[in-house]
Design a protein around this motif. Sequence first.
Motif, PDB file in Angstrom:
ATOM      1  N   ASN A  41     133.644  36.401  96.791  1.00 48.00           N
ATOM      2  CA  ASN A  41     134.460  35.904  97.672  1.00 48.00           C
ATOM      3  C   ASN A  41     134.171  34.444  98.302  1.00 48.00           C
ATOM      4  OD1 ASN A  41     135.905  38.130  97.784  1.00 48.00           O
ATOM      5  ND2 ASN A  41     134.505  39.528  98.876  1.00 48.00           N
ATOM      6  N   ASP A  42     133.016  33.752  97.606  1.00 49.17           N
ATOM      7  CA  ASP A  42     132.947  32.432  97.965  1.00 49.17           C
ATOM      8  C   ASP A  42     133.526  31.557  96.801  1.00 49.17           C
ATOM      9  OD1 ASP A  42     131.908  32.874 100.520  1.00 49.17           O
ATOM     10  OD2 ASP A  42     129.934  33.212  99.682  1.00 49.17           O
ATOM     11  N   VAL A  43     133.646  30.223  97.318  1.00 47.65           N
ATOM     12  CA  VAL A  43     134.105  29.172  96.122  1.00 47.65           C
ATOM     13  C   VAL A  43     132.714  28.420  96.116  1.00 47.65           C
ATOM     14  CG1 VAL A  43     135.550  27.355  95.792  1.00 47.65           C
ATOM     15  CG2 VAL A  43     136.480  29.139  97.123  1.00 47.65           C
ATOM     16  N   TYR A  44     132.580  28.220  94.811  1.00 44.13           N
ATOM     17  CA  TYR A  44     131.392  27.454  94.448  1.00 44.13           C
ATOM     18  C   TYR A  44     131.907  26.173  93.576  1.00 44.13           C
ATOM     19  CZ  TYR A  44     128.260  31.022  95.656  1.00 44.13           C
ATOM     20  OH  TYR A  44     127.370  31.957  96.194  1.00 44.13           O
ATOM     21  N   VAL A  45     131.200  24.850  93.851  1.00 48.69           N
ATOM     22  CA  VAL A  45     131.715  23.756  93.135  1.00 48.69           C
ATOM     23  C   VAL A  45     130.684  22.910  92.475  1.00 48.69           C
ATOM     24  CG1 VAL A  45     133.196  21.576  93.597  1.00 48.69           C
ATOM     25  CG2 VAL A  45     133.733  23.587  94.599  1.00 48.69           C
ATOM     26  N   ALA A  46     130.819  22.306  91.312  1.00 42.74           N
ATOM     27  CA  ALA A  46     129.577  21.446  90.952  1.00 42.74           C
ATOM     28  C   ALA A  46     130.018  20.058  91.437  1.00 42.74           C
ATOM     29  CB  ALA A  46     129.321  21.542  89.414  1.00 42.74           C
ATOM     30  N   ASN A  47     129.021  19.161  91.702  1.00 42.27           N
ATOM     31  CA  ASN A  47     129.510  17.901  92.485  1.00 42.27           C
ATOM     32  C   ASN A  47     128.542  16.981  91.406  1.00 42.27           C
ATOM     33  OD1 ASN A  47     130.793  18.680  94.785  1.00 42.27           O
ATOM     34  ND2 ASN A  47     128.875  19.580  95.353  1.00 42.27           N
ATOM     35  N   ARG A  48     129.430  16.108  90.730  1.00 41.26           N
ATOM     36  CA  ARG A  48     128.823  14.994  89.922  1.00 41.26           C
ATOM     37  C   ARG A  48     128.662  13.702  90.734  1.00 41.26           C
ATOM     38  NH1 ARG A  48     132.696  14.777  84.927  1.00 41.26           N
ATOM     39  NH2 ARG A  48     134.089  15.287  86.429  1.00 41.26           N
ATOM     40  N   ASP A  59     138.283  31.954 104.815  1.00 41.43           N
ATOM     41  CA  ASP A  59     138.698  33.044 105.763  1.00 41.43           C
ATOM     42  C   ASP A  59     140.220  33.401 105.832  1.00 41.43           C
ATOM     43  OD1 ASP A  59     140.176  30.885 106.930  1.00 41.43           O
ATOM     44  OD2 ASP A  59     138.822  30.483 108.694  1.00 41.43           O
ATOM     45  N   GLY A  60     140.704  33.119 104.628  1.00 43.55           N
ATOM     46  CA  GLY A  60     142.023  33.377 104.408  1.00 43.55           C
ATOM     47  C   GLY A  60     143.076  32.106 104.676  1.00 43.55           C
ATOM     48  N   LYS A  61     142.674  31.227 105.507  1.00 41.40           N
ATOM     49  CA  LYS A  61     143.260  30.135 106.198  1.00 41.40           C
ATOM     50  C   LYS A  61     142.603  28.707 105.644  1.00 41.40           C
ATOM     51  CE  LYS A  61     146.913  32.116 107.899  1.00 41.40           C
ATOM     52  NZ  LYS A  61     148.343  31.879 107.287  1.00 41.40           N
ATOM     53  N   LYS A  62     141.504  28.612 105.855  1.00 40.69           N
ATOM     54  CA  LYS A  62     140.711  27.520 106.033  1.00 40.69           C
ATOM     55  C   LYS A  62     139.258  27.799 105.046  1.00 40.69           C
ATOM     56  CE  LYS A  62     140.308  24.532 109.064  1.00 40.69           C
ATOM     57  NZ  LYS A  62     141.069  23.369 108.563  1.00 40.69           N
ATOM     58  N   LEU A  63     138.873  26.790 104.269  1.00 42.30           N
ATOM     59  CA  LEU A  63     137.614  26.587 103.570  1.00 42.30           C
ATOM     60  C   LEU A  63     136.799  25.969 104.515  1.00 42.30           C
ATOM     61  CD1 LEU A  63     138.643  25.348 100.369  1.00 42.30           C
ATOM     62  CD2 LEU A  63     137.557  27.361 100.464  1.00 42.30           C
ATOM     63  N   HIS A  64     135.284  26.651 104.404  1.00 40.64           N
ATOM     64  CA  HIS A  64     134.161  26.022 105.258  1.00 40.64           C
ATOM     65  C   HIS A  64     133.110  26.041 104.620  1.00 40.64           C
ATOM     66  CE1 HIS A  64     136.509  27.486 108.858  1.00 40.64           C
ATOM     67  NE2 HIS A  64     136.723  28.768 108.005  1.00 40.64           N
ATOM     68  N   PHE A  65     132.527  24.548 104.420  1.00 46.42           N
ATOM     69  CA  PHE A  65     131.368  24.272 103.729  1.00 46.42           C
ATOM     70  C   PHE A  65     130.060  25.026 104.142  1.00 46.42           C
ATOM     71  CE2 PHE A  65     127.249  21.854 103.532  1.00 46.42           C
ATOM     72  CZ  PHE A  65     127.536  21.553 102.070  1.00 46.42           C
ATOM     73  N   THR A  66     129.410  25.519 103.430  1.00 49.76           N
ATOM     74  CA  THR A  66     128.325  26.591 103.728  1.00 49.76           C
ATOM     75  C   THR A  66     126.893  25.974 103.307  1.00 49.76           C
ATOM     76  OG1 THR A  66     129.721  28.476 103.319  1.00 49.76           O
ATOM     77  CG2 THR A  66     127.326  29.169 103.274  1.00 49.76           C
ATOM     78  N   GLU A  67     126.898  25.573 101.953  1.00 45.18           N
ATOM     79  CA  GLU A  67     125.501  24.848 101.636  1.00 45.18           C
ATOM     80  C   GLU A  67     125.821  24.278 100.534  1.00 45.18           C
ATOM     81  OE1 GLU A  67     122.600  27.521 100.047  1.00 45.18           O
ATOM     82  OE2 GLU A  67     124.024  29.230  99.549  1.00 45.18           O
TER      83      GLU A  67
END
Length: 128
Positions: A41-48, A59-67
């Motif tokens: 249930n989280d979104v993971y992204v690789a950053n180049r 949360d169903g409406k907004k993304l929140h940077f976690t780590e």
Amino acid sequence: KSTVSVLEYNNGDMKLIDTASCLPDSFSGESFASAIRIYKNDVYVANRGHNSISRLSFDGKKLHFTEAFDCLGKTPRDFIFDENRIICANQDSDSVTVFEENKGYKFIQEIKIKEPICVVNYNSKEEI
């Protein structure tokens, strides 16, 4: 940019819901998102550029940077989840790095491979 956008699709129409940065506020350099995965249930992204993998909650409406954690390689192109591990292909450092989830992601192994760009798990239950 290292950002992720959420779109709502309804009867052929798309509407932008949110766009969030995948980088810590303290980062000021240039970075671009590559692979994006949803896991637990989280979104993971690789950053180049930032050379990291970020986790964002939704949360169903907004993304929140976690780590974000250092992928210990340069130019992460792809990554996959394998049970409680992340396997990351780092193109410009000629390496594949492996991390284990244990109260965060801890480095456990590096494998030297010339310019890796994709990771596939043939033992996965997902079809290829």
